[in-house]
Design a protein around this motif. Structure first.
Motif: not given
Length: 150
Positions: A15-16, A18-20, A24, A145-146, A150
């Motif tokens: 999910s994280r 997929n936010q990219l 980004t 991811l951080n 995200v």
């Protein structure tokens, strides 16, 4: 440490991801988002492919002695930490390809599960427990991811 072998945590990581988007921006470091995902893919390529040569005996000894604890231990990675040469990604990468590869590797790893990884030989550190594999895989993904917020 969250458990990357659990479906809930795998879904959370995906999910994280997929936010990219291709645009980004990184909060630190020089890599763009596609390069970051290619960088994360290297870990999985070492597990599932022969793309990266294994280190020789001397290098393996040095990695086990001086690097392993930082990689598989519980402490998070520092921002802008050093990385091994095979993890350095300077070429432009295709966002969707790297994203799809990464999600596929994460899903495959979760489906194979903890039992598959317990005492499995790593590319650089010898046999690792499933907990060490989890720490290495989860905290690397979480760190990057951080890095992209995200």
């Amino acid at each position: 440490m969250k458990n990357i072998f659990k479906a809930k945590e795998t879904a959370n990581i995906i999910s994280r991801i997929n936010q990219l988007t291709p645009n980004t921006a990184s909060l630190w470091s020089k890599m763009d988002v596609a390069q970051m995902m290619a960088h994360c893919n290297v870990t999985y390529e070492m597990i599932y492919t022969d793309k990266h040569p294994k280190p020789n005996t001397v290098k393996t000894f040095l990695l086990k002695t001086f690097v392993k604890k930082a990689v598989v231990g519980n402490n998070p990675y520092p921002k802008n930490g050093r990385t091994a040469p095979q993890f350095l990604i300077s070429a432009q990468k295709e966002f969707e390809k790297e994203k799809n590869d990464l999600v596929g590797y994460i899903t495959k790893t979760q489906k194979l599960g903890e039992t598959h990884f317990n005492n499995k030989e790593s590319h650089s550190f010898g046999k690792l427990t499933s907990n060490e594999w989890n720490n290495m895989l989860y905290k690397h993904l979480d760190h990057h991811l951080n890095q992209f917020g995200v």
